[in-house]
Design a protein around this motif. Structure first.
Motif, PDB file in Angstrom:
ATOM      1  N   ALA A   1       0.927  -1.150   0.074  1.00 15.87           N
ATOM      2  CA  ALA A   1      -0.004   0.022   0.135  1.00 15.87           C
ATOM      3  C   ALA A   1       1.003   1.278  -0.003  1.00 15.87           C
ATOM      4  O   ALA A   1       0.514   2.225  -0.693  1.00 15.87           O
ATOM      5  CB  ALA A   1      -0.771  -0.091   1.229  1.00 15.87           C
ATOM      6  N   ASP A   2       1.822   1.391   0.808  1.00 18.34           N
ATOM      7  CA  ASP A   2       2.713   2.379   0.801  1.00 18.34           C
ATOM      8  C   ASP A   2       3.539   2.731  -0.520  1.00 18.34           C
ATOM      9  O   ASP A   2       3.612   3.846  -1.104  1.00 18.34           O
ATOM     10  CB  ASP A   2       3.934   2.246   1.845  1.00 18.34           C
ATOM     11  CG  ASP A   2       3.632   2.459   3.428  1.00 18.34           C
ATOM     12  OD1 ASP A   2       2.574   2.991   3.508  1.00 18.34           O
ATOM     13  OD2 ASP A   2       4.082   1.635   4.237  1.00 18.34           O
TER      14      ASP A   2
ATOM     15  N   ILE B   1       2.170   2.060  -3.540  1.00 16.73           N
ATOM     16  CA  ILE B   1       1.176   2.462  -4.425  1.00 16.73           C
ATOM     17  C   ILE B   1       0.706   3.928  -3.974  1.00 16.73           C
ATOM     18  O   ILE B   1       0.602   4.951  -4.719  1.00 16.73           O
ATOM     19  CB  ILE B   1      -0.386   1.668  -4.119  1.00 16.73           C
ATOM     20  CG1 ILE B   1      -0.190   0.310  -4.757  1.00 16.73           C
ATOM     21  CG2 ILE B   1      -1.379   2.255  -4.837  1.00 16.73           C
ATOM     22  CD1 ILE B   1      -1.137  -0.700  -4.405  1.00 16.73           C
ATOM     23  N   LYS B   2       0.830   4.380  -2.645  1.00 15.67           N
ATOM     24  CA  LYS B   2       0.563   5.648  -2.405  1.00 15.67           C
ATOM     25  C   LYS B   2       1.715   6.747  -2.869  1.00 15.67           C
ATOM     26  O   LYS B   2       1.622   7.896  -3.352  1.00 15.67           O
ATOM     27  CB  LYS B   2       0.622   5.937  -0.625  1.00 15.67           C
ATOM     28  CG  LYS B   2      -0.678   5.548  -0.237  1.00 15.67           C
ATOM     29  CD  LYS B   2      -0.729   5.351   1.374  1.00 15.67           C
ATOM     30  CE  LYS B   2      -2.043   4.667   1.862  1.00 15.67           C
ATOM     31  NZ  LYS B   2      -1.975   4.657   3.455  1.00 15.67           N
ATOM     32  N   ASP B   3       2.948   6.102  -2.834  1.00 16.44           N
ATOM     33  CA  ASP B   3       3.904   6.756  -3.398  1.00 16.44           C
ATOM     34  C   ASP B   3       3.936   7.110  -4.856  1.00 16.44           C
ATOM     35  O   ASP B   3       4.131   8.095  -5.230  1.00 16.44           O
ATOM     36  CB  ASP B   3       5.292   6.192  -3.044  1.00 16.44           C
ATOM     37  CG  ASP B   3       6.618   6.895  -3.700  1.00 16.44           C
ATOM     38  OD1 ASP B   3       6.604   8.034  -3.266  1.00 16.44           O
ATOM     39  OD2 ASP B   3       7.420   6.279  -4.181  1.00 16.44           O
TER      40      ASP B   3
ATOM     41  N   ILE C   1       1.065   7.190  -6.505  1.00 12.43           N
ATOM     42  CA  ILE C   1       0.059   7.931  -6.791  1.00 12.43           C
ATOM     43  C   ILE C   1       0.561   9.320  -6.614  1.00 12.43           C
ATOM     44  O   ILE C   1       0.189  10.373  -7.348  1.00 12.43           O
ATOM     45  CB  ILE C   1      -1.128   7.772  -5.848  1.00 12.43           C
ATOM     46  CG1 ILE C   1      -1.848   6.451  -6.556  1.00 12.43           C
ATOM     47  CG2 ILE C   1      -2.266   8.969  -5.840  1.00 12.43           C
ATOM     48  CD1 ILE C   1      -2.956   5.874  -5.680  1.00 12.43           C
ATOM     49  N   ASN C   2       1.191   9.479  -5.471  1.00 13.49           N
ATOM     50  CA  ASN C   2       1.741  11.068  -5.141  1.00 13.49           C
ATOM     51  C   ASN C   2       2.890  11.571  -6.423  1.00 13.49           C
ATOM     52  O   ASN C   2       2.733  12.664  -6.682  1.00 13.49           O
ATOM     53  CB  ASN C   2       2.623  10.949  -3.917  1.00 13.49           C
ATOM     54  CG  ASN C   2       1.613  10.893  -2.703  1.00 13.49           C
ATOM     55  OD1 ASN C   2       0.603  11.390  -2.975  1.00 13.49           O
ATOM     56  ND2 ASN C   2       2.314  10.494  -1.473  1.00 13.49           N
TER      57      ASN C   2
ATOM     58  N   ASN D   1       0.681  12.792  -9.272  1.00 16.15           N
ATOM     59  CA  ASN D   1       0.215  13.801  -8.944  1.00 16.15           C
ATOM     60  C   ASN D   1       1.292  14.960  -9.256  1.00 16.15           C
ATOM     61  O   ASN D   1       0.900  15.972  -9.954  1.00 16.15           O
ATOM     62  CB  ASN D   1      -0.645  13.846  -7.659  1.00 16.15           C
ATOM     63  CG  ASN D   1      -1.858  13.055  -7.564  1.00 16.15           C
ATOM     64  OD1 ASN D   1      -2.362  12.956  -8.575  1.00 16.15           O
ATOM     65  ND2 ASN D   1      -1.923  12.725  -6.375  1.00 16.15           N
TER      66      ASN D   1
END
Length: 72
Positions: free
Chosen positions: A4-5, A7-9, A11-12, A15
């Protein structure tokens, strides 16, 4: 395996890339330029028309490239 981390990275990062490439502005510019091509007198000046068509193609390529990255 991706966690999950990670994936969040990603996505960031996506962006940040979106903002740094000014994708929303490029989409607006593309739409504005495409409207100009709908003018019946658009091809009256072939040099200007070709220049605008090249600008449209560049914007399309930049937007499509970003969208490909986004969809991976």
């Amino acid at each position: 395996m991706i966690n999950a981390d990670q994936i969040k990275d990603l996505i960031n990062r996506l962006n940040v890339l979106h903002n740094s490439l000014n994708i929303e502005l490029k989409i607006k510019k593309l739409k504005d330029k495409q409207i100009i091509t709908q003018n019946p007198n658009f091809w009256n000046n072939p040099q200007d028309a070709e220049k605008l068509m090249k600008q449209i193609k560049i914007l399309q390529n930049e937007i499509e490239s970003f969208q490909l990255c986004k969809n991976l």
